[in-house]
Design an enzyme around this catalytic site. Structure first.
Site, PDB file in Angstrom:
ATOM      1  N   ARG A 141       0.706  -1.182   0.023  1.00 18.27           N
ATOM      2  CA  ARG A 141      -0.085  -0.218  -0.001  1.00 18.27           C
ATOM      3  C   ARG A 141       0.990   1.165  -0.086  1.00 18.27           C
ATOM      4  O   ARG A 141       2.070   1.089   0.276  1.00 18.27           O
ATOM      5  CB  ARG A 141      -0.821  -0.002   1.285  1.00 18.27           C
ATOM      6  CG  ARG A 141       0.107   0.092   2.539  1.00 18.27           C
ATOM      7  CD  ARG A 141      -0.805   0.457   3.754  1.00 18.27           C
ATOM      8  NE  ARG A 141      -0.134   0.188   4.797  1.00 18.27           N
ATOM      9  CZ  ARG A 141       0.869   1.130   5.428  1.00 18.27           C
ATOM     10  NH1 ARG A 141       1.401   1.954   4.708  1.00 18.27           N
ATOM     11  NH2 ARG A 141       1.490   0.751   6.540  1.00 18.27           N
ATOM     12  N   GLY A 142       0.063   2.406  -0.129  1.00 21.04           N
ATOM     13  CA  GLY A 142       0.867   3.575  -0.208  1.00 21.04           C
ATOM     14  C   GLY A 142       1.128   3.946   1.363  1.00 21.04           C
ATOM     15  O   GLY A 142       0.581   3.312   2.145  1.00 21.04           O
ATOM     16  N   GLY A 143       2.007   5.169   1.782  1.00 18.44           N
ATOM     17  CA  GLY A 143       1.902   5.701   3.099  1.00 18.44           C
ATOM     18  C   GLY A 143       3.285   4.998   3.731  1.00 18.44           C
ATOM     19  O   GLY A 143       4.026   4.048   2.871  1.00 18.44           O
ATOM     20  N   LEU A 182       4.911   3.707   7.766  1.00 18.74           N
ATOM     21  CA  LEU A 182       4.557   2.647   8.898  1.00 18.74           C
ATOM     22  C   LEU A 182       3.383   3.115   9.668  1.00 18.74           C
ATOM     23  O   LEU A 182       2.912   4.048  10.073  1.00 18.74           O
ATOM     24  CB  LEU A 182       5.639   2.733   9.917  1.00 18.74           C
ATOM     25  CG  LEU A 182       5.745   1.596  11.008  1.00 18.74           C
ATOM     26  CD1 LEU A 182       6.324   0.495  10.242  1.00 18.74           C
ATOM     27  CD2 LEU A 182       6.641   1.930  12.173  1.00 18.74           C
ATOM     28  N   THR A 183       2.340   1.752  10.008  1.00 13.51           N
ATOM     29  CA  THR A 183       1.247   1.737  10.746  1.00 13.51           C
ATOM     30  C   THR A 183       1.230   0.694  11.846  1.00 13.51           C
ATOM     31  O   THR A 183       2.010   0.041  11.444  1.00 13.51           O
ATOM     32  CB  THR A 183      -0.020   2.223  10.029  1.00 13.51           C
ATOM     33  OG1 THR A 183      -1.078   2.705  10.625  1.00 13.51           O
ATOM     34  CG2 THR A 183      -0.513   0.901   9.351  1.00 13.51           C
ATOM     35  N   TYR A 184       0.473   0.883  12.592  1.00 11.84           N
ATOM     36  CA  TYR A 184       0.222  -0.171  13.653  1.00 11.84           C
ATOM     37  C   TYR A 184      -1.174  -0.473  13.608  1.00 11.84           C
ATOM     38  O   TYR A 184      -2.095   0.273  13.344  1.00 11.84           O
ATOM     39  CB  TYR A 184       0.683   0.294  15.124  1.00 11.84           C
ATOM     40  CG  TYR A 184       0.105  -0.658  16.158  1.00 11.84           C
ATOM     41  CD1 TYR A 184       0.666  -1.621  16.495  1.00 11.84           C
ATOM     42  CD2 TYR A 184      -0.924  -0.322  17.079  1.00 11.84           C
ATOM     43  CE1 TYR A 184       0.388  -2.742  17.773  1.00 11.84           C
ATOM     44  CE2 TYR A 184      -1.478  -1.135  17.952  1.00 11.84           C
ATOM     45  CZ  TYR A 184      -0.752  -2.224  18.288  1.00 11.84           C
ATOM     46  OH  TYR A 184      -1.236  -3.233  19.146  1.00 11.84           O
ATOM     47  N   HIS A 185      -1.238  -2.009  13.713  1.00 10.24           N
ATOM     48  CA  HIS A 185      -2.706  -2.590  13.903  1.00 10.24           C
ATOM     49  C   HIS A 185      -2.682  -3.313  15.255  1.00 10.24           C
ATOM     50  O   HIS A 185      -1.613  -4.087  15.587  1.00 10.24           O
ATOM     51  CB  HIS A 185      -2.901  -3.356  12.621  1.00 10.24           C
ATOM     52  CG  HIS A 185      -3.001  -3.003  11.279  1.00 10.24           C
ATOM     53  ND1 HIS A 185      -3.892  -1.617  11.145  1.00 10.24           N
ATOM     54  CD2 HIS A 185      -2.357  -3.047  10.094  1.00 10.24           C
ATOM     55  CE1 HIS A 185      -3.699  -1.490   9.884  1.00 10.24           C
ATOM     56  NE2 HIS A 185      -2.866  -1.976   9.220  1.00 10.24           N
ATOM     57  N   GLY A 215      -6.705   0.073   2.723  1.00 13.56           N
ATOM     58  CA  GLY A 215      -7.910   1.240   3.116  1.00 13.56           C
ATOM     59  C   GLY A 215      -7.314   2.135   4.534  1.00 13.56           C
ATOM     60  O   GLY A 215      -6.534   2.501   4.264  1.00 13.56           O
ATOM     61  N   CYS A 271       3.443   6.902  10.252  1.00  9.37           N
ATOM     62  CA  CYS A 271       3.107   7.676   9.470  1.00  9.37           C
ATOM     63  C   CYS A 271       4.354   8.741   8.730  1.00  9.37           C
ATOM     64  O   CYS A 271       4.132   9.810   7.981  1.00  9.37           O
ATOM     65  CB  CYS A 271       1.949   8.748   9.423  1.00  9.37           C
ATOM     66  SG  CYS A 271       0.574   7.670  10.457  1.00  9.37           S
TER      67      CYS A 271
END
Length: 212
Positions: free
Chosen positions: A73-75, A77-80, A160, A178
């Protein structure tokens, strides 16, 4: 905003890599017109996902024991984790519509969902030369409550958004989310505890996306 009804798919906790396999299958079905535009709502066990632009120095310390998975995906680092509502959007873009156009629509629909839940929120334009401000931010406290990272292939979107509902925010502080070291990540529970029931949030998000 144009009308864009979606088919709603809901799951609880799904392993990230298994979810990616299913999402790929859903995208293929949409590209072949074998299924309608779809919103898939779910959550993931603890995992960091690194977009293509993630810098190595933004990754978490492995000592925390949370896996890091590269994603297309774009962007950045993120956390889930549990207590976060993830929404994967498999949508065929219209004539002349690009992925950036659709991301803006996603932001506005999530702003509407949060507003219905009593949390005033906003999208932000990115100043020239700044890190991308894609996502949704609380209007009163200026904190980031939704992360968004998407892509499109053969005219169909994938990946998403991730809306922090009532999960532990601590892991956000173990990495640079981010691409913004100064970002203050927040959740529904932090901003409006009375509006933090996951089922209520799921219903408001589904309504905002015309998903059923």
């Amino acid at each position: 905003m144009r009308q864009r009804p979606l088919a709603l798919v809901q799951d609880d906790l799904v392993d990230y890599e298994k979810a990616m396999e299913r999402m790929t299958d859903l995208v293929g079905q949409r590209q072949r017109d074998e299924r309608p535009d779809t919103l898939w709502l779910l959550s993931h066990p603890q995992v960091y996902t690194a977009g293509r632009r993630t810098l190595e120095q933004h990754l978490p310390d492995p000592a925390h024991g949370i896996p890091v998975v590269s994603t297309g995906r774009g962007g950045q680092l993120t956390y889930h984790g549990p207590g976060q509502l993830v929404g994967y959007l498999i949508v065929k873009l219209g004539e002349g519509e690009g992925i950036v156009d659709y991301v803006r629509e996603v932001e506005l629909r999530l702003v509407a969902a949060l507003g219905a839940l009593g949390v005033a929120a906003e999208r932000r334009d990115t100043p020239p030369g700044s890190e991308l401000l894609t996502g949704v931010w609380t209007a009163e406290t200026g904190r980031k409550i939704v992360s968004i990272g998407m892509r499109q292939s053969r005219g169909v979107t994938s990946h998403g958004f991730a809306l922090n509902v009532d999960g532990d925010l601590t892991p956000w502080g173990w990495a640079v989310a981010c691409g913004m070291p100064e970002v203050d990540m927040t959740s529904m529970r932090r901003e409006a505890p009375a509006a933090a029931a996951m089922e209520q949030v799921r219903a408001a998000v589904a309504e905002a996306f015309e998903a059923s």
